[in-house]
Design an enzyme around this catalytic site. Structure first.
Site, mmCIF file in Angstrom:
data_model
loop_
_atom_site.group_PDB
_atom_site.id
_atom_site.type_symbol
_atom_site.label_atom_id
_atom_site.label_comp_id
_atom_site.label_asym_id
_atom_site.label_seq_id
_atom_site.Cartn_x
_atom_site.Cartn_y
_atom_site.Cartn_z
ATOM 1 N N SER A 102 0.833 -1.206 0.000
ATOM 2 C CA SER A 102 0.000 0.000 0.000
ATOM 3 C C SER A 102 0.867 1.255 0.000
ATOM 4 O O SER A 102 0.575 2.217 -0.722
ATOM 5 C CB SER A 102 -0.929 0.014 1.218
ATOM 6 O OG SER A 102 -1.924 -0.970 1.110
ATOM 7 N N GLU A 374 -9.805 1.219 -3.358
ATOM 8 C CA GLU A 374 -9.593 1.282 -4.810
ATOM 9 C C GLU A 374 -10.775 0.666 -5.559
ATOM 10 O O GLU A 374 -10.606 0.065 -6.628
ATOM 11 C CB GLU A 374 -8.288 0.577 -5.218
ATOM 12 C CG GLU A 374 -7.074 0.937 -4.405
ATOM 13 C CD GLU A 374 -6.606 2.361 -4.610
ATOM 14 O OE1 GLU A 374 -7.204 3.070 -5.442
ATOM 15 O OE2 GLU A 374 -5.674 2.776 -3.915
#
Length: 395
Positions: A102, A374
């Site tokens: 991430s 996302e």
């Protein structure tokens, strides 16, 4: 390795179809380098980082030295690798913990990509070399407290003034927010959605870290608050007009997730496989029982199919032919199967599966966040639904 030796050598359960044979020597070298680095410098400590909710900032210079930050971008100190190499790096990072992938994903595919693709030359020169070198950290402010899956309804505004802009609003669930030196922030203006480059320390810009997380605990997740935040005119990203710009950045990050989720899945599968070979019940290893083998085979099938899907999408991206709905296909499938693999692996480990001495439930918890960010499962399902039917279900 020759074709004959591949067909007669020892079987790799995590690569049953020998997908590694489809990689170039350079791609394999990048994957091996990242794997060795994170296994040595991150894997022994990640359980503690997760338990203590601590992001390992000491790894940032090491990631920069490997060329991982903005690695698929060209110029400005970026490594300029192909998409498949970037994907393989994401896989190895997330094999240790989703927080590592991430960080690299937000730094390179969101913040740096936004500046690289939509920023002015002055913005690129100011930030990209420092970000590639790990000397500056970026974050990406799109999601809001009341507007996650529907960014078109964002409430954050940017109003023109005689000297530039005034930004007001709040962004939520922002990875790297509390440690970022610069935020790429999206806001509604009279001319539509625009992007802005907001350095830390700008008056009216504050951050608050989100505590008490049960997932992505080794990642910094923050709220960004803008209260009459005054920006100069050149803070605007000149090439970013409308929602297409932030959505293009999200597609870059989603591509990394297609690969990264499989790293978490591989670790869970390999952990369960080792445990099944060693753990004895009823006088023999539990891996000798049919029900356990059924679980392991199902996990191996989904992991290996996911790897082929990721590689196919990577080759299409390198050829300039990857479509956004194909990225949705990959994100939807690979995160879903990764979470299934993590949960199934937990059952093989029994009570030990809930312990931080094993990585399985940590990965499962992290994947619950990856499943949502996302683009949720529902959003990617509707993206594919529209691609299949030609009819939008969003409005």
């Amino acid at each position: 390795m020759s074709r004959a030796s591949r067909s007669t050598g020892p079987l790799d359960p995590s690569d049953l179809l020998d997908a590694s044979a489809l990689l170039s020597d350079e791609e394999r070298a990048i994957q091996d380098t990242v794997r060795r680095t994170v296994r040595e410098h991150a894997e022994p400590h990640v359980g503690t980082w997760f338990e203590q909710a601590e992001f390992p900032t000491a790894l940032v210079p090491r990631f920069a030295k490997l060329g991982l930050l903005g690695m698929h971008l060209t110029g400005y100190g970026c490594a300029g690798t192909n998409a498949v190499s970037y994907g393989l790096a994401c896989l190895e990072l997330e094999a240790v913990d989703s927080a590592l992938r991430s960080f690299v994903s937000v730094q390179g595919s969101l913040a740096m990509f936004a500046l690289w693709r939509f920023g002015s030359e002055a913005q690129k020169q100011e930030w990209l070399p420092r970000m590639a070198a790990g000397e500056a950290i970026g974050c990406f402010g799109l999601t809001e407290p009341d507007h996650g899956s529907d960014p078109s309804a964002m409430a954050t505004t940017a109003r023109r003034t005689s000297g530039g802009w005034v930004l007001n609003g709040t962004k939520m669930w922002i990875t790297n927010g509390g440690i970022a030196d610069v935020a790429v922030v999206w806001a509604r203006t009279d001319e539509g959605v625009r992007g802005f480059c907001v350095p830390r320390g700008t008056a009216g810009f504050t951050t608050r870290d989100i505590r008490h997380k049960l997932s992505l605990r080794a990642s910094v997740t923050s709220e960004l608050v803008f209260e009459d935040c005054e920006l100069p005119a050149d803070a605007q990203l000149p090439e970013a007009t409308g929602l297409r710009a932030p959505l293009a950045c999200l597609n870059e990050a989603r591509f990394g997730i297609v690969w990264g989720a499989l790293g978490a899945a591989r670790t869970c599968f390999e952990t369960a496989l080792r445990y099944a070979r060693e753990r004895e019940q009823f006088g023999r290893p539990i891996g000798a029982f049919q029900l356990t083998q059924h679980k392991l085979v199902d996990m191996a099938l989904e992991l290996n199919k996911g790897l082929l899907l990721a590689l196919h999408l990577g080759r299409r991206k390198d050829a300039g032919e990857l479509r956004p709905d194909q990225v949705s296909f990959g994100k939807l499938n690979n995160v879903r199967v990764a979470l299934d693999i993590a949960r199934e692996a937990r059952t093989i480990l029994g009570a030990n599966g809930i312990s931080l001495e094993y990585p399985v439930l940590r990965h499962a918890n992290n994947l619950e966040s990856v499943l949502t960010y996302e683009g949720t499962t529902e959003v990617h399902t509707l993206v594919l639904g529209e691609a299949i039917t030609g009819l939008s279900a969003f409005r």
